[in-house]
Design an enzyme around this catalytic site. Structure first.
Site, PDB file in Angstrom:
ATOM      1  N   CYS A 113      83.530  29.869 -56.427  1.00  9.72           N
ATOM      2  CA  CYS A 113      82.898  28.541 -56.377  1.00  9.72           C
ATOM      3  C   CYS A 113      82.806  27.887 -57.753  1.00  9.72           C
ATOM      4  O   CYS A 113      82.540  26.689 -57.850  1.00  9.72           O
ATOM      5  CB  CYS A 113      81.522  28.640 -55.750  1.00  9.72           C
ATOM      6  N   HIS A 254      77.468  22.535 -57.511  1.00 11.55           N
ATOM      7  CA  HIS A 254      78.216  23.175 -56.427  1.00 11.55           C
ATOM      8  C   HIS A 254      77.346  23.127 -55.173  1.00 11.55           C
ATOM      9  O   HIS A 254      76.145  23.350 -55.226  1.00 11.55           O
ATOM     10  CB  HIS A 254      78.545  24.622 -56.804  1.00 11.55           C
ATOM     11  N   ASN A 284      80.167  24.191 -47.611  1.00  7.09           N
ATOM     12  CA  ASN A 284      80.542  24.871 -48.854  1.00  7.09           C
ATOM     13  C   ASN A 284      82.062  25.013 -48.897  1.00  7.09           C
ATOM     14  O   ASN A 284      82.634  25.795 -48.138  1.00  7.09           O
ATOM     15  CB  ASN A 284      79.867  26.245 -48.920  1.00  7.09           C
TER      16      ASN A 284
HETATM   17  N1  COA Z   1      71.921  31.327 -37.305  1.00  8.80           N
HETATM   18  C1  COA Z   1      70.744  31.882 -36.961  1.00  8.80           C
HETATM   19  N2  COA Z   1      70.204  32.924 -37.610  1.00  8.80           N
HETATM   20  C2  COA Z   1      70.892  33.407 -38.655  1.00  8.80           C
HETATM   21  C3  COA Z   1      72.131  32.887 -39.068  1.00  8.80           C
HETATM   22  C4  COA Z   1      72.639  31.801 -38.328  1.00  8.80           C
HETATM   23  N3  COA Z   1      73.802  31.224 -38.651  1.00  8.80           N
HETATM   24  N4  COA Z   1      72.556  33.577 -40.126  1.00  8.80           N
HETATM   25  C5  COA Z   1      71.655  34.518 -40.392  1.00  8.80           C
HETATM   26  N5  COA Z   1      70.636  34.428 -39.482  1.00  8.80           N
HETATM   27  C6  COA Z   1      69.431  35.243 -39.398  1.00  8.80           C
HETATM   28  C7  COA Z   1      69.602  36.623 -39.979  1.00  8.80           C
HETATM   29  O1  COA Z   1      70.193  37.507 -39.052  1.00  8.80           O
HETATM   30  C8  COA Z   1      68.162  36.988 -40.274  1.00  8.80           C
HETATM   31  O2  COA Z   1      67.549  37.403 -39.078  1.00  8.80           O
HETATM   32  P1  COA Z   1      66.447  38.589 -39.075  1.00  8.80           P
HETATM   33  O3  COA Z   1      65.324  38.077 -39.939  1.00  8.80           O
HETATM   34  O4  COA Z   1      66.115  38.710 -37.645  1.00  8.80           O
HETATM   35  O5  COA Z   1      67.144  39.764 -39.660  1.00  8.80           O
HETATM   36  C9  COA Z   1      67.545  35.659 -40.692  1.00  8.80           C
HETATM   37  O6  COA Z   1      68.408  34.645 -40.149  1.00  8.80           O
HETATM   38  C10 COA Z   1      67.427  35.474 -42.179  1.00  8.80           C
HETATM   39  O7  COA Z   1      68.658  35.864 -42.776  1.00  8.80           O
HETATM   40  P2  COA Z   1      68.919  35.661 -44.311  1.00  8.80           P
HETATM   41  O8  COA Z   1      70.298  36.116 -44.638  1.00  8.80           O
HETATM   42  O9  COA Z   1      67.770  36.252 -45.091  1.00  8.80           O
HETATM   43  O10 COA Z   1      68.844  34.060 -44.376  1.00  8.80           O
HETATM   44  P3  COA Z   1      68.756  33.129 -45.632  1.00  8.80           P
HETATM   45  O11 COA Z   1      67.556  32.309 -45.532  1.00  8.80           O
HETATM   46  O12 COA Z   1      68.992  33.874 -46.914  1.00  8.80           O
HETATM   47  O13 COA Z   1      69.985  32.150 -45.381  1.00  8.80           O
HETATM   48  C11 COA Z   1      72.218  31.891 -46.272  1.00  8.80           C
HETATM   49  C12 COA Z   1      71.300  32.669 -45.339  1.00  8.80           C
HETATM   50  C13 COA Z   1      73.569  32.534 -46.276  1.00  8.80           C
HETATM   51  C14 COA Z   1      72.292  30.470 -45.751  1.00  8.80           C
HETATM   52  C15 COA Z   1      71.615  31.887 -47.703  1.00  8.80           C
HETATM   53  O14 COA Z   1      71.244  33.206 -48.055  1.00  8.80           O
HETATM   54  C16 COA Z   1      72.539  31.375 -48.758  1.00  8.80           C
HETATM   55  O15 COA Z   1      72.871  30.207 -48.800  1.00  8.80           O
HETATM   56  N6  COA Z   1      72.936  32.239 -49.712  1.00  8.80           N
HETATM   57  C17 COA Z   1      73.688  31.870 -50.882  1.00  8.80           C
HETATM   58  C18 COA Z   1      75.119  31.711 -50.567  1.00  8.80           C
HETATM   59  C19 COA Z   1      75.870  31.515 -51.839  1.00  8.80           C
HETATM   60  O16 COA Z   1      75.394  30.868 -52.747  1.00  8.80           O
HETATM   61  N7  COA Z   1      77.030  32.143 -51.930  1.00  8.80           N
HETATM   62  C20 COA Z   1      77.764  32.195 -53.160  1.00  8.80           C
HETATM   63  C21 COA Z   1      78.343  30.924 -53.532  1.00  8.80           C
HETATM   64  S1  COA Z   1      79.433  30.345 -52.320  1.00  8.80           S
END
Ligand code: COA
Length: 327
Positions: A113, A254, A284
């Site tokens: 990214c 980003h 993204n």
């Molecule tokens: N729909 C519904 N629930 C979802 C889901 C979706 N698409 N994706 C994950 N979940 C659930 C998980 O299973 C978890 O459930 P649980 O609590 O029952 O285990 C819950 O939501 C929380 O998951 P988590 O991974 O902690 O969510 P989050 O708030 O961290 O959001 C992202 C997930 C990926 C959106 C977030 O972590 C993110 O944006 N991360 C950074 C990504 C990034 O910068 N990448 C590098 C640069 S590209």
């Protein structure tokens, strides 16, 4: 002092779109979860047979047309991507051929990214050192090709698109790219990766069966490191220029997650009107995300002559960077 300046921007988004409602039919997710946790509403997805170089070519053509520059006048083409057309040759060469940019040299850069920022720094160096006068810096991705549409934690986030800036030499006082800082840390390569498809794990039947040909991401762990890293590198580039967040007219980050962008904006005390957010419509797009947001801001009248623009990025695994540009 001689500097490199962005003289035009261009972009291309594939026609096909994938909405949150569409994804509800594919995995166990909801429009509400995606909107609240990421800020994304819709993604553009390349059609079958539409390659990264096709997107990159259209974005580059847009930038050339907007500057009224002939492709034969281009000295270098740099494509930042993690989704090249093929492992060999570089996607930049396909773009060169499509543009008819016979006098250019071209190559690709992979810094996930942060790829566009790394490419911008290389182009900046070329222009400053007289190795090239006109450079096309392109961020282009077809992330849909390496996205697992059975994995709800990643398939709601990633999308396709391309954008380009045309960089030229300028001797205008205090204009152009004022500073860039780049960082990486190889201690976190497991946070986001495509496990197969490279020299370590070639594309075998087992890799396909394990779905190792797609992006695997530890989203929450990545999220936790993002805001601090973006803040640190932004402060670093600004302080080198004797500047602070108060001097920033526009931040173009980003677009990984709206909550990350809002977290940075809050800590930097930047009001909404000084922060460009396009994640709702672009999702993204990795290396394409910053130039897509820049092009959107440029075409929608958000940038004024003389504005100080802060670009910053955070990506796999891990790379982070920031740049200050005077428009
Ligand atoms: N729909 C519904 N629930 C979802 C889901 C979706 N698409 N994706 C994950 N979940 C659930 C998980 O299973 C978890 O459930 P649980 O609590 O029952 O285990 C819950 O939501 C929380 O998951 P988590 O991974 O902690 O969510 P989050 O708030 O961290 O959001 C992202 C997930 C990926 C959106 C977030 O972590 C993110 O944006 N991360 C950074 C990504 C990034 O910068 N990448 C590098 C640069 S590209």
């Amino acid at each position: 002092m001689m500097r490199a300046k962005i003289v035009s921007t261009g972009s291309y988004l594939p026609e096909k779109t994938l909405t949150n409602r569409d994804l509800e039919q594919m995995v166990d997710t909801s429009d509400e979860w995606i909107t609240q946790r990421t800020g994304i509403k819709v993604r553009h997805i390349a059609s079958d047979g539409e390659a990264t170089s096709d997107l990159a070519y259209k974005a580059a053509l847009d930038a050339l047309n907007n500057a009224n520059v002939d492709s034969m006048d281009i000295d270098a083409i740099i494509v930042a991507t993690v989704t090249p057309d093929k492992p060999l040759p570089a996607t930049a060469l396909f773009v060169q051929e499509k543009l008819g940019a016979k006098n250019a040299f071209g190559f690709d850069i992979n810094a996930a990214c942060s790829g566009f920022m790394y490419a911008l720094s290389v182009a900046d160096g070329y222009v400053r050192s007289n190795l090239a006068e006109k450079v096309l810096v392109i961020g282009a991705e077809t992330l849909s090709r390496i996205t697992d549409y059975k994995d709800r934690s990643t398939c709601v986030i990633f999308a396709d698109g391309a954008a380009c800036v045309l960089l030229e030499k300028t001797d205008e006082e205090n204009k152009g790219i004022l500073g860039i800082k780049l960082h990486s840390d190889g201690g976190y390569t497991d946070l986001m990766q495509v496990p197969a498809m490279g020299s370590l794990n070639p594309c075998t039947k087992q890799a396909i069966d394990n779905r190792d040909i797609y992006i695997k991401m530890k989203g929450n762990e990545t999220f936790k490191m993002s805001i601090r890293s973006i803040m640190d590198v932004s402060r670093e580039v600004l302080s080198d220029l004797d500047m602070d967040f108060e001097d920033v007219d526009l931040m173009i980050p980003h677009q990984a997650n709206k909550r990350i962008i809002e977290g940075v904006a809050k800590r930097a005390k930047l009001p909404d009107e000084k922060v460009v957010i396009t994640i709702d419509k672009h999702a993204n797009t990795s290396a394409a995300s910053i130039p897509l947001a820049l092009d959107w801001a440029n075409k929608n009248g958000k940038i004024k002559q003389g504005d100080t623009i802060l670009l910053n990025s955070f990506g796999a695994s891990l790379t982070w960077s920031a740049a200050v540009i005077r428009w």
